[in-house]
Design a protein around this motif. Structure first.
Motif, PDB file in Angstrom:
ATOM      1  N   LEU A 148       5.521   4.490   2.864  1.00  0.00           N
ATOM      2  CA  LEU A 148       5.245   5.914   3.106  1.00  0.00           C
ATOM      3  C   LEU A 148       6.174   6.781   2.246  1.00  0.00           C
ATOM      4  N   GLU A 149       5.546   7.590   1.428  1.00  0.00           N
ATOM      5  CA  GLU A 149       6.287   8.421   0.466  1.00  0.00           C
ATOM      6  C   GLU A 149       6.393   9.855   0.980  1.00  0.00           C
ATOM      7  N   TYR A 150       7.524  10.472   0.772  1.00  0.00           N
ATOM      8  CA  TYR A 150       7.713  11.866   1.197  1.00  0.00           C
ATOM      9  C   TYR A 150       7.890  12.761  -0.026  1.00  0.00           C
TER      10      TYR A 150
ATOM     11  N   LEU B  20       7.921   2.817 -11.440  1.00  0.00           N
ATOM     12  CA  LEU B  20       7.973   4.101 -12.133  1.00  0.00           C
ATOM     13  C   LEU B  20       6.809   4.939 -11.616  1.00  0.00           C
ATOM     14  N   ASP B  21       7.012   6.243 -11.527  1.00  0.00           N
ATOM     15  CA  ASP B  21       5.900   7.176 -11.258  1.00  0.00           C
ATOM     16  C   ASP B  21       6.127   8.357 -12.191  1.00  0.00           C
ATOM     17  N   GLN B  22       5.588   8.237 -13.368  1.00  0.00           N
ATOM     18  CA  GLN B  22       5.901   9.206 -14.417  1.00  0.00           C
ATOM     19  C   GLN B  22       4.629   9.640 -15.136  1.00  0.00           C
TER      20      GLN B  22
ATOM     21  N   LEU C 180       0.877  -1.173   0.000  1.00  0.00           N
ATOM     22  CA  LEU C 180       0.000   0.000   0.000  1.00  0.00           C
ATOM     23  C   LEU C 180       0.911   1.218   0.000  1.00  0.00           C
ATOM     24  N   LYS C 181       0.790   2.046  -1.013  1.00  0.00           N
ATOM     25  CA  LYS C 181       1.674   3.224  -1.080  1.00  0.00           C
ATOM     26  C   LYS C 181       0.889   4.466  -0.686  1.00  0.00           C
ATOM     27  N   LEU C 182       1.399   5.149   0.318  1.00  0.00           N
ATOM     28  CA  LEU C 182       0.721   6.330   0.844  1.00  0.00           C
ATOM     29  C   LEU C 182       1.524   7.574   0.522  1.00  0.00           C
TER      30      LEU C 182
ATOM     31  N   VAL D 231      11.228   6.147  -1.778  1.00  0.00           N
ATOM     32  CA  VAL D 231      12.006   7.257  -2.329  1.00  0.00           C
ATOM     33  C   VAL D 231      11.499   7.545  -3.735  1.00  0.00           C
ATOM     34  N   ASP D 232      10.784   8.657  -3.889  1.00  0.00           N
ATOM     35  CA  ASP D 232      10.415   9.119  -5.229  1.00  0.00           C
ATOM     36  C   ASP D 232      11.540  10.049  -5.657  1.00  0.00           C
ATOM     37  N   THR D 233      12.207   9.694  -6.747  1.00  0.00           N
ATOM     38  CA  THR D 233      13.429  10.429  -7.097  1.00  0.00           C
ATOM     39  C   THR D 233      13.153  11.886  -7.487  1.00  0.00           C
ATOM     40  N   GLY D 234      11.899  12.226  -7.712  1.00  0.00           N
ATOM     41  CA  GLY D 234      11.573  13.616  -8.064  1.00  0.00           C
ATOM     42  C   GLY D 234      11.192  14.486  -6.881  1.00  0.00           C
ATOM     43  N   HIS D 235      11.285  13.937  -5.671  1.00  0.00           N
ATOM     44  CA  HIS D 235      10.727  14.624  -4.507  1.00  0.00           C
ATOM     45  C   HIS D 235      11.750  15.258  -3.580  1.00  0.00           C
ATOM     46  N   HIS D 236      12.835  15.760  -4.141  1.00  0.00           N
ATOM     47  CA  HIS D 236      13.873  16.350  -3.300  1.00  0.00           C
ATOM     48  C   HIS D 236      14.222  17.753  -3.781  1.00  0.00           C
TER      49      HIS D 236
ATOM     50  N   PHE E 279      11.024   2.377  -4.627  1.00  0.00           N
ATOM     51  CA  PHE E 279      11.327   3.597  -5.382  1.00  0.00           C
ATOM     52  C   PHE E 279      10.129   3.974  -6.229  1.00  0.00           C
ATOM     53  N   ASP E 280       9.891   5.259  -6.354  1.00  0.00           N
ATOM     54  CA  ASP E 280       9.084   5.804  -7.438  1.00  0.00           C
ATOM     55  C   ASP E 280      10.108   6.485  -8.348  1.00  0.00           C
ATOM     56  N   PHE E 281      10.406   5.852  -9.460  1.00  0.00           N
ATOM     57  CA  PHE E 281      11.421   6.413 -10.359  1.00  0.00           C
ATOM     58  C   PHE E 281      10.807   7.400 -11.348  1.00  0.00           C
TER      59      PHE E 281
HETATM   60 MN    MN Z   1       5.461   9.192  -6.382  1.00  0.00          MN
END
Ligand code: MN
Ligand code: PSV
Length: 386
Positions: A178-180, A283-285, A136-138, A213-218, A240-242
């Motif tokens: 848990l995604e940040y 992937l999250d694109q 479950l991805k939050l 770790v979503d690589t676009g979230h930093h 990862f969400d790449f």
């Molecule tokens: Mn994401």
């Protein structure tokens, strides 16, 4: 097994989960450009995802986003996926597209809104039971726009309470990821802005709670591979969400903006023992202007290339150079792997698995792009947020 054979064997095990929403229309807040042939239903998204797996052999699962992929019968959807050679993967919750969530969801000041958000998260776990999904991805859009708007600490308490309720509902073998994200849509404070906050909550919850770790979230310049190394060391890197970014959360094809960063991340994954099923590579694109299916194939290939290079690092030579304090040699060992053209190696791996060595060419020749343009006429096209 020779070293090269071991690298090939590892590459054959690689699985990249593709997101259902990447097959639908998407855009920016300025414009969503509709493309011909785009799926209209979750089943059509799965059919497209099955093509990505057919040609790469490396995308066996598809992530769903609820309610975007809501159906009456999830077991039937899972059966449809399996008939097409793929499986349903991570269930992504959505507590960011309802008017009630203007001031947040699980961190909202009103208990009734928090209850509604938690009920949605619990519904997502019910869906996982039906689909057989593990994760479950939050991701929470919760935060504030102005100093003083709400109590930062109280919001953390509300978040912890909500997460605990959902964690308690997880079955054996199910995980909460848990995604940040540092900002957007909130512009002043975000309630889960960074890996430290996500990690602190996961630590309190228990071992089934892991950080994404979503690589676009930093923030620009963040050393993501350091975060990856740290989370792996702590046993809390769940997924990862790449995607890649030039400016903010651009959601461009992974490896497009900074292939060297992707290699550095994959090296830490390999080094830290994270190249296993315990870390989900997703992937999250969004493919706003390019054709979607080939863009997703390209993205899977980019992850494979970065992984191949990471696997090729001569770890013995690197360790020796590091132990000797030989800065230049250590750097050279890493760069040698990065500068290797791994495309022939990956072509070989594909051929040995009975795949076309050129996934993009094979897709183009398959006629699928023309078929979906001809077939998918009428109806409402799926899209991010719809
Ligand atoms: Mn994401
Ligand atoms: C938020 O920006 C996010 O990265 C989360 O993973 C969402 O679920 C996803 O994007 C939707 O595209």
């Amino acid at each position: 097994m020779t070293e090269l054979a071991a690298v090939k064997a590892a590459l054959r095990t690689q699985a990249v989960e593709t997101p259902s929403w990447a097959y639908g229309n998407s855009g920016t807040r300025f414009k969503v450009f509709a493309q011909q042939g785009v799926p209209r239903t979750p089943r059509e998204k799965l059919a497209d995802a099955a093509k990505v797996h057919e040609f790469t052999g490396a995308a066996p699962t598809v992530a769903l986003h609820i309610p975007w992929d809501r159906v009456d019968d999830y077991a039937a959807l899972a059966g449809y996926a399996e008939d097409h050679g793929v499986r349903l993967g991570t269930i992504n919750s959505n507590t960011f597209q309802d008017d009630d969530y203007r001031l947040g969801s699980v961190c909202h000041p009103e208990a009734a809104v928090r209850r509604k958000a938690v009920d949605h998260l619990l519904e997502c776990v019910d869906i996982m039971d039906a689909t057989g999904s593990r994760d479950l991805k939050l991701w929470f859009a919760d935060g504030t726009n102005y100093p003083g708007q709400d109590d930062i600490r109280a919001r953390q308490d509300r978040l912890a309470q909500a997460l605990a309720q959902v964690y308690a509902r997880l079955g054996d073998g199910q995980r909460m990821l848990l995604e940040y994200k540092l900002f957007e849509p909130a512009f002043y404070t975000t309630d889960v802005p960074d890996w430290g906050t996500a990690y602190a909550h996961c630590l309190k919850l228990g071992p089934q709670a892991q950080v994404v770790v979503d690589t676009g979230h930093h923030a620009p310049g963040t050393n993501i591979e350091f975060i990856v190394a740290t989370l792996l060391r702590e046993g809390r890197l769940g997924a990862f969400d790449f995607n890649s970014r030039f400016y903010a959360d651009d959601d461009l094809m992974v490896g497009a903006a900074d292939p060297f960063q992707l290699f550095r991340i994959m090296y830490e994954v390999v080094r830290g023992g994270g190249f296993t099923a315990d870390v989900a590579f997703m992937l999250d694109q969004c493919h706003n202007i390019e054709a979607k299916i080939p863009a997703i194939i390209r993205s899977v290939m980019n992850v494979q290339e970065a992984t191949a290079k990471a696997l090729l690092v001569d770890r013995g030579a690197l360790a020796a150079a590091q132990a000797a304090g030989d800065v230049l040699e250590a750097n050279a060992v890493l760069m040698d792997a990065y500068n290797t053209d791994v495309r022939p190696l990956l072509a070989e791996v594909r051929e040995e698995s009975g795949l076309d060595p050129d996934p993009l060419g094979a897709y183009r020749r398959s006629g699928w792009a023309e078929k979906i343009v001809a077939d998918r006429v009428g109806g409402l096209q799926a899209g991010w947020g719809a």
